[in-house]
Design a protein around this motif. Structure first.
Motif, PDB file in Angstrom:
ATOM      1  N   TRP A 100      26.054  22.993  10.629  1.00 19.56           N
ATOM      2  CA  TRP A 100      25.345  21.561  10.913  1.00 19.56           C
ATOM      3  C   TRP A 100      24.646  21.741  12.174  1.00 19.56           C
ATOM      4  N   ALA A 101      25.239  22.368  13.037  1.00 21.43           N
ATOM      5  CA  ALA A 101      24.838  22.422  14.394  1.00 21.43           C
ATOM      6  C   ALA A 101      23.625  23.514  14.673  1.00 21.43           C
ATOM      7  N   LYS A 102      23.375  24.068  13.929  1.00 19.94           N
ATOM      8  CA  LYS A 102      22.392  25.276  13.747  1.00 19.94           C
ATOM      9  C   LYS A 102      21.176  24.479  12.974  1.00 19.94           C
ATOM     10  N   GLY A 103      21.387  23.473  12.441  1.00 20.59           N
ATOM     11  CA  GLY A 103      20.249  22.756  11.615  1.00 20.59           C
ATOM     12  C   GLY A 103      20.089  23.493  10.160  1.00 20.59           C
ATOM     13  N   LEU A 104      21.160  24.316   9.684  1.00 16.38           N
ATOM     14  CA  LEU A 104      20.961  24.858   8.356  1.00 16.38           C
ATOM     15  C   LEU A 104      21.016  23.997   7.240  1.00 16.38           C
ATOM     16  N   TYR A 105      20.250  24.273   6.185  1.00 16.42           N
ATOM     17  CA  TYR A 105      20.085  23.349   5.026  1.00 16.42           C
ATOM     18  C   TYR A 105      19.366  22.096   4.927  1.00 16.42           C
ATOM     19  N   CYS A 106      18.958  21.865   6.292  1.00 18.77           N
ATOM     20  CA  CYS A 106      18.097  20.617   6.289  1.00 18.77           C
ATOM     21  C   CYS A 106      16.762  20.592   6.581  1.00 18.77           C
ATOM     22  N   GLU A 107      16.220  19.627   6.158  1.00 19.87           N
ATOM     23  CA  GLU A 107      14.734  19.708   6.274  1.00 19.87           C
ATOM     24  C   GLU A 107      14.236  18.223   6.804  1.00 19.87           C
ATOM     25  N   PRO A 108      14.386  17.840   8.062  1.00 18.98           N
ATOM     26  CA  PRO A 108      14.343  16.547   8.509  1.00 18.98           C
ATOM     27  C   PRO A 108      13.001  16.026   8.017  1.00 18.98           C
ATOM     28  N   ALA A 109      11.795  16.800   7.968  1.00 16.06           N
ATOM     29  CA  ALA A 109      10.459  16.416   7.623  1.00 16.06           C
ATOM     30  C   ALA A 109      10.529  15.747   6.237  1.00 16.06           C
ATOM     31  N   GLN A 110      11.314  16.257   5.283  1.00 12.58           N
ATOM     32  CA  GLN A 110      11.360  15.923   4.040  1.00 12.58           C
ATOM     33  C   GLN A 110      12.740  14.681   3.782  1.00 12.58           C
ATOM     34  N   ASP A 111      13.139  14.367   4.933  1.00 11.89           N
ATOM     35  CA  ASP A 111      14.354  13.567   4.978  1.00 11.89           C
ATOM     36  C   ASP A 111      15.527  14.323   4.052  1.00 11.89           C
ATOM     37  N   GLN A 112      15.679  15.514   4.070  1.00  8.23           N
ATOM     38  CA  GLN A 112      16.924  16.141   3.429  1.00  8.23           C
ATOM     39  C   GLN A 112      17.770  16.783   4.657  1.00  8.23           C
ATOM     40  N   PHE A 113      19.067  16.099   4.486  1.00  3.43           N
ATOM     41  CA  PHE A 113      20.304  16.401   5.248  1.00  3.43           C
ATOM     42  C   PHE A 113      21.270  17.013   4.427  1.00  3.43           C
ATOM     43  N   ARG A 114      21.917  18.182   4.474  1.00  2.58           N
ATOM     44  CA  ARG A 114      22.997  18.728   3.685  1.00  2.58           C
ATOM     45  C   ARG A 114      23.923  19.298   4.551  1.00  2.58           C
ATOM     46  N   GLN A 115      25.215  19.196   3.937  1.00  2.00           N
ATOM     47  CA  GLN A 115      26.212  19.556   4.693  1.00  2.00           C
ATOM     48  C   GLN A 115      27.095  20.505   3.860  1.00  2.00           C
ATOM     49  N   HIS A 116      27.501  21.642   4.213  1.00  2.00           N
ATOM     50  CA  HIS A 116      28.442  22.859   3.705  1.00  2.00           C
ATOM     51  C   HIS A 116      29.813  22.589   3.711  1.00  2.00           C
ATOM     52  N   PRO A 117      30.616  22.414   2.413  1.00  2.96           N
ATOM     53  CA  PRO A 117      31.833  22.102   2.619  1.00  2.96           C
ATOM     54  C   PRO A 117      32.662  23.064   3.432  1.00  2.96           C
ATOM     55  N   LEU A 118      32.280  24.235   3.796  1.00  3.36           N
ATOM     56  CA  LEU A 118      32.703  24.953   4.557  1.00  3.36           C
ATOM     57  C   LEU A 118      32.914  24.461   6.048  1.00  3.36           C
ATOM     58  N   ASP A 119      31.856  23.710   6.481  1.00  2.89           N
ATOM     59  CA  ASP A 119      31.930  22.966   7.489  1.00  2.89           C
ATOM     60  C   ASP A 119      33.121  22.192   7.574  1.00  2.89           C
ATOM     61  N   TYR A 120      33.166  21.411   6.667  1.00  2.00           N
ATOM     62  CA  TYR A 120      34.506  20.485   6.706  1.00  2.00           C
ATOM     63  C   TYR A 120      35.785  21.062   6.706  1.00  2.00           C
ATOM     64  N   LEU A 121      35.887  22.091   5.987  1.00  4.65           N
ATOM     65  CA  LEU A 121      37.384  22.758   5.914  1.00  4.65           C
ATOM     66  C   LEU A 121      37.581  23.732   7.213  1.00  4.65           C
ATOM     67  N   GLU A 122      36.618  24.512   7.617  1.00  2.00           N
ATOM     68  CA  GLU A 122      36.905  25.404   8.545  1.00  2.00           C
ATOM     69  C   GLU A 122      37.147  24.416   9.858  1.00  2.00           C
ATOM     70  N   SER A 123      36.415  23.404   9.995  1.00  2.52           N
ATOM     71  CA  SER A 123      36.490  22.403  11.074  1.00  2.52           C
ATOM     72  C   SER A 123      37.819  21.620  11.131  1.00  2.52           C
ATOM     73  N   LEU A 124      38.419  21.365   9.912  1.00  2.00           N
ATOM     74  CA  LEU A 124      39.467  20.793   9.942  1.00  2.00           C
ATOM     75  C   LEU A 124      40.516  21.584  10.528  1.00  2.00           C
ATOM     76  N   GLU A 125      40.682  23.075   9.938  1.00  2.00           N
ATOM     77  CA  GLU A 125      41.732  23.787  10.490  1.00  2.00           C
ATOM     78  C   GLU A 125      41.590  23.887  11.997  1.00  2.00           C
ATOM     79  N   GLN A 126      40.344  24.162  12.517  1.00  8.72           N
ATOM     80  CA  GLN A 126      40.243  24.307  13.895  1.00  8.72           C
ATOM     81  C   GLN A 126      40.433  22.994  15.009  1.00  8.72           C
TER      82      GLN A 126
END
Length: 555
Positions: A38-64
Motif C-alpha cells: 500500500w505504501a508504494k501505491g500498488l493496485y490503486c488508481e486514485p483517478a478512478q477512485d480505485q483503492f485495493r489492498q493485498h491480503p499479504l499486507d495484512y498478514l505480513e504486517s501482523l507478524e511484524q
C-alpha cells in the motif's frame, strides 16, 4: 497475577498493536507497521477512485507488528495475554473461493486488484450502489430502512457486484465475500472455510443488510433481482451474527507460533475501527464519538426504547449491539476530513516539490531532506496563519465533498467546491475555508441526528487530528456550538479492541466492567466561543447554499 489484553487496529495505512493491563488500563506497549505494498501505491488508481489492498499486507504486517511489540513489552508479557480482538476499516470486503481462500492469495490472482480487499474509500461502485437503493425502495419491507435508506458505494454488496461485473475471472472463482474484520478472526481461529465462517454483528448490520426483523439478510430473490450475478451469494452467508463481547474461537497453534502468543487464547469477534474507538471513549447516549482521521466516523448509542420505530434517515445504519451489547449503535461519518487537508497540502506543495526534484544544485539526500521538511511543516504553517484570521473575514466558502458524501444521505457522485475567491485570497484563507467545510459537514450530521430525535449534547474526539491541531478542534467546537473532549489515548481504536479482548478473555465479566477499568481519560476539552458560534450559524447557511448550487442539494 498481571494479565494483558491485545488490541489490533487495522487502519487505512497501517496496523497498530496495543498491549493493555486489564486491571489498570495502562498501555504498556504499542507498535505500528505500515502496509508495504500500500505504501508504494500498488493496485490503486486514485483517478478512478480505485483503492485495493493485498491480503499479504495484512498478514505480513501482523507478524511484524507483534514482533516489534514484544521487543517493547515487559519480559514474558506475551504469556499473560488473555485475549485478542481486532478492529478494521470498513466496508472492506474480499472475494474468497469455495475453500475460503482469499483470491489474491492464489497464484493466478496474486497481482489482480479485483481479487484483493476493496478498501472502504474505493468508490468504483457508485452505479451499483444506486441500483441497490432503487431496488430496496421498491421492496416491502425496504431492506435499507435500518441503514439510512441509501446504499453506498463504500459498502459490501455494491463493491462485490461491481468487481464481479468488471472481472469475469473473479466472478467465476468467488464463492462468497468476506469483510476484512471477519476475515482476520477467521484466519487466526482456522475458520476461513465457508462451512465454519462466523461473522460479527457490526459489519453485517451496518454494511451487509443483516437485521433480526427479517431473519438475517434479505432473500436471494432480492439480490438476484438486482443482478443475476449475485444469485446464491446471500445463501452462503451465516444467518447468525455475534456481538464483539463473544469469542469466535481459540487461536490456532500455527498462528500462535507466528505471533508469539499462547495457543488457545480466545479471539473475539471483530468490529469496525470507529465502533471500537467509541467503546474506548466510554460512549453513552447523548454523546457523539467522532473518530477524526483521513475520513471521520461518528458513533453514538441509544436504547431500543428511545429509538422505538424510528429509522434515522441518511446515516450508515442503526444496529443492535454493533457498539455496546444491548444498545442500538448508530453510525455516520464523512468521506474526507484529514484527506481534504492532505489534498490541499499536496496541491500547494506540488510546484515546489517539482522544482526541488529538478534542481541540479542539490544531491539526492538534500532533495529528500527539503521535501520532507516541506511535507512536515506545510500544514503547521497554514494552521498558524489561518488561526490569525477571524471567522467570516475572508469571504471564502468551501465544500468538503472531495471524496463524495458519506452522510447525511450518501452520495459519492458529488464533488468539492470553493467560492468567494478574490485577488487577495491566499493559501491560509483557503485552508481556513477547508477546515470550516469539514466542520460544517460534521454539523450536518449532528443536525440530522437531532432532527430524527437522537440527542447529541457533546462530542468526544479520538484519532490523530484531535491530538494534533488546536485550530481544527477549536473551529469544530465553534461550528458545532458544543464542547469537545479529546481522549488521552493515542490508540483509541486499538484500546477499544483491547477492552473487548479483556472481556472475551475473562479478565472482566462485561464490557461495562472492562470500560470502567481500561477506558481512556480525557486530556483536553474545547469549549465553543459564543461570538464565533454566532458567526458560524450564518456561514453554515453559505455552506449549505454552495452545496445546493454546486451539486444539487445538501441535507
Amino acid at each position: 497475577m498481571v494479565s494483558y489484553a491485545l488490541g489490533l487496529d487495522y487502519g487505512s495505512d497501517s496496523v497498530r498493536a496495543l498491549l493493555v493491563n486489564t486491571a489498570t488500563g495502562d498501555e504498556v506497549a504499542s507498535s505500528v507497521v505500515n502496509y508495504p505494498r500500500w505504501a508504494k501505491g500498488l493496485y490503486c488508481e486514485p483517478a478512478q477512485d480505485q483503492f485495493r489492498q493485498h491480503p499479504l499486507d495484512y498478514l505480513e504486517s501482523l507478524e511484524q507488528v507483534l514482533a516489534n511489540l514484544w521487543g517493547e513489552a515487559p519480559e514474558g508479557a506475551a504469556e499473560s495475554v488473555v485475549g485478542v480482538s481486532f478492529d478494521t476499516t470498513g466496508s472492506t470486503p474480499v472475494a474468497v473461493d469455495a475453500e475460503g481462500v482469499a483470491l489474491a492469495l492464489k497464484p493466478e490472482f496474486a497481482e489482480n486488484p479485483n481479487a484483493m480487499f476493496v478498501l472502504w474509500k474505493d468508490h468504483t461502485a457508485v452505479k451499483e450502489a444506486a441500483e441497490f437503493t432503487e431496488a430496496a425502495s421498491r421492496s416491502e419491507p425496504n431492506y435499507l430502512k435500518y441503514e439510512g435508506g441509501i446504499y453506498s458505494s463504500e459498502w459490501y454488496w455494491s463493491k462485490a457486484l461491481h468487481v464481479m461485473r468488471a472481472d469475469g475471472s473473479v466472478k467465476e472463482a468467488a464463492h462468497m465475500w468476506v469483510e476484512h474484520c471477519d476475515w482476520m478472526t477467521a484466519v487466526l481461529t482456522g475458520t476461513t472455510h465457508p462451512s465454519e465462517l462466523r461473522m460479527g454483528r457490526c459489519a453485517t448490520g451496518h454494511k451487509v443488510m443483516w437485521h433480526a426483523s427479517w431473519g438475517g439478510y434479505p432473500p436471494n430473490d432480492f439480490f438476484a433481482g438486482v443482478d443475476p450475478i449475485l444469485d446464491g451469494f446471500v445463501d452462503r452467508l451465516p444467518a447468525e451474527t455475534f456481538t464483539a463481547d463473544q469469542a469466535v474461537g481459540p487461536l490456532t497453534s500455527e498462528w500462535a507460533a507466528k505471533l508469539g502468543l499462547p495457543a488457545g487464547i480466545p479471539i473475539g469477534f471483530s468490529a469496525f475501527d470507529c465502533h471500537m474507538g467509541a467503546v474506548a471513549a466510554n460512549v453513552q447516549p447523548g454523546v457523539l464519538t467522532k473518530v477524526m482521521g483521513t475520513s471521520t466516523c461518528d458513533i453514538t448509542i441509544a436504547s431500543a426504547e428511545v429509538i422505538g420505530d424510528t429509522c434515522v434517515r441518511g446515516i450508515c445504519g442503526q444496529v443492535d449491539g454493533s457498539v455496546i451489547p444491548g444498545m442500538i449503535g448508530l453510525e455516520a461519518g464523512q468521506s474526507a476530513f484529514g484527506d481534504l487537508y492532505a489534498w490541499f497540502k499536496n496541491f500547494v506543495n506540488g510546484p515546489a516539490k517539482a522544482i526541488i526534484e529538478q534542481s541540479n544544485a542539490l544531491d539526492a539526500a538534500a532533495k529528500s531532506q527539503l521535501i520532507a521538511e516541506l511535507e512536515d511543516k506545510t500544514l503547521i504553517e497554514l494552521s498558524n496563519a489561518a488561526t490569525a484570521i477571524a471567522p467570516g473575514q475572508t469571504g471564502v466558502t468551501a465544500l468538503d465533498w472531495v471524496n463524495g458524501r458519506r452522510t447525511p444521505d450518501a452520495d459519492q457522485t458529488v464533488a468539492g467546491a470553493i467560492s468567494g475567491l478574490k485577488m487577495g485570497s491566499d493559501a491560509a484563507a483557503v485552508f481556513r475555508a477547508l477546515v470550516e467545510a469539514t466542520a460544517f459537514g460534521a454539523r450536518a450530521i449532528i443536525e440530522r441526528f437531532r432532527e430524527e430525535g437522537v440527542a447529541i449534547d457533546s462530542v468526544v474526539a479520538i484519532g490523530g487530528i484531535s491530538k494534533k491541531s488546536d485550530f481544527v478542534m477549536q473551529t469544530c467546537a465553534d461550528v458545532w456550538n458544543c464542547p469537545i473532549d479529546v481522549l488521552e489515548s493515542d490508540q483509541s481504536c486499538a484500546l477499544g479492541a483491547a477492552i473487548f479482548a479483556a472481556t472475551v478473555g475473562g479478565a472482566h465479566d462485561s464490557v461495562a466492567s472492562a470500560q470502567k477499568a481500561m477506558g481512556s481519560s480525557v486530556c483536553k476539552t474545547y469549549q465553543p466561543k459564543a461570538e464565533a458560534a454566532r458567526t458560524y450559524d450564518a456561514l453554515y447557511e453559505n455552506y449549505k447554499a454552495l452545496g445546493q448550487y454546486a451539486n444539487g442539494g445538501v441535507a
